[in-house]
Scaffold this motif. Structure first.
Motif, mmCIF file in Angstrom:
data_model
loop_
_atom_site.group_PDB
_atom_site.id
_atom_site.type_symbol
_atom_site.label_atom_id
_atom_site.label_comp_id
_atom_site.label_asym_id
_atom_site.label_seq_id
_atom_site.Cartn_x
_atom_site.Cartn_y
_atom_site.Cartn_z
ATOM 1 N N HIS A 130 -34.293 -41.304 15.084
ATOM 2 C CA HIS A 130 -33.837 -40.132 14.324
ATOM 3 C C HIS A 130 -33.230 -39.096 15.281
ATOM 4 O O HIS A 130 -33.781 -38.012 15.477
ATOM 5 N N PRO A 131 -32.090 -39.445 15.876
ATOM 6 C CA PRO A 131 -31.447 -38.491 16.797
ATOM 7 C C PRO A 131 -30.836 -37.317 16.040
ATOM 8 O O PRO A 131 -30.548 -37.410 14.839
ATOM 9 N N PHE A 132 -30.676 -36.215 16.723
ATOM 10 C CA PHE A 132 -29.940 -35.076 16.194
ATOM 11 C C PHE A 132 -29.037 -34.581 17.315
ATOM 12 O O PHE A 132 -29.186 -34.989 18.466
ATOM 13 N N ARG A 133 -28.123 -33.714 17.011
ATOM 14 C CA ARG A 133 -27.079 -33.368 17.984
ATOM 15 C C ARG A 133 -27.567 -32.353 19.008
ATOM 16 O O ARG A 133 -27.871 -31.210 18.675
ATOM 17 N N VAL A 134 -27.641 -32.807 20.248
ATOM 18 C CA VAL A 134 -27.863 -31.933 21.387
ATOM 19 C C VAL A 134 -26.843 -32.364 22.444
ATOM 20 O O VAL A 134 -26.995 -33.434 23.038
ATOM 21 N N PRO A 135 -25.788 -31.605 22.664
ATOM 22 C CA PRO A 135 -24.723 -32.026 23.589
ATOM 23 C C PRO A 135 -25.258 -32.396 24.973
ATOM 24 O O PRO A 135 -26.052 -31.657 25.572
ATOM 25 N N GLY A 136 -24.845 -33.574 25.443
ATOM 26 C CA GLY A 136 -25.207 -34.015 26.780
ATOM 27 C C GLY A 136 -26.632 -34.484 26.945
ATOM 28 O O GLY A 136 -27.105 -34.654 28.075
#
Length: 204
Positions: A130-136
């Motif tokens: 369950h990934p979510f957006r965290v740049p890098g």
């Protein structure tokens, strides 16, 4: 005769002074040096959070990490050995209401390439679907029943590599059964970005 007695007394006094433990503070200085870590000044902590009396904050070696924090000691030993692990630092903090626990761990490895391998090795140990957006950064958020505490637990976590450093960050919170609980993705996203900035600035 009096002079002789004074001379003997003086010698006795000197001998007593010679065996005093004048150098006793030296071991303390050695201990202080061993617990210092350059990584301590590179940790970013959430504002308003307080000290966590039940969880360790401070430097760790391979052995102390395996003994106190690792869920897979045999696997983690191999990962740390292969990465050329140099030193680590862990900090834990609680929210003012004591409902959220924030943990950040830094691992210093031999090279940036080995840091990437270590990050991937740590991250692949558990299902993270369950990934979510965290740049890098790698990220995951989920909520599930914890049989150990008999409560619902929500976890938001992230990991990134900066040079030869691996950073692992997490925010955990629990609630009684029947209570809706959501991972704090906003907090972990903010802390991850600020931690990346701090490491990039510190290493430049």
């Amino acid at each position: 005769m009096t002079a002789l007695l004074l001379a003997v007394t003086g010698c006795g006094s000197d001998a007593g002074a010679a065996v005093r433990p004048a150098d006793a503070p030296a071991p303390t200085k050695i201990v202080e040096q061993t617990v210092k870590s350059a990584l301590a000044g590179m940790i970013v902590l959430p504002r308003g959070f307080v000290a966590d009396p039940k969880h360790t904050t401070g430097p760790f070696s391979t052995e102390t990490y395996l003994a106190n924090f690792s869920a897979e000691p045999a696997l983690d030993r191999a990962l740390l050995l292969n990465s050329g692990f140099v030193e680590g630092y862990r900090a834990s903090r609680l929210s003012p209401d004591k409902k959220k626990r924030y943990v950040v761990e830094l691992f210093k490895t031999a090279t940036p390439a080995k840091a990437k391998v270590l990050q991937e090795g740590f991250w692949s140990q558990e299902p993270r679907n369950h990934p979510f957006r965290v740049p890098g950064a790698l990220s995951n958020a989920h909520a599930a029943y914890d049989a150990g505490t008999e409560k619902n637990e929500a976890i938001a976590e992230a990991s990134f590599v900066s040079g030869s450093l691996v950073a692992l960050l997490s925010v955990r919170q629990s609630a009684p059964l029947g209570t809706t609980i959501r991972p704090d993705t906003a907090l972990i996203s903010d802390l991850t970005q600020r931690q990346r900035t701090r490491l990039t600035t510190g290493s430049s």
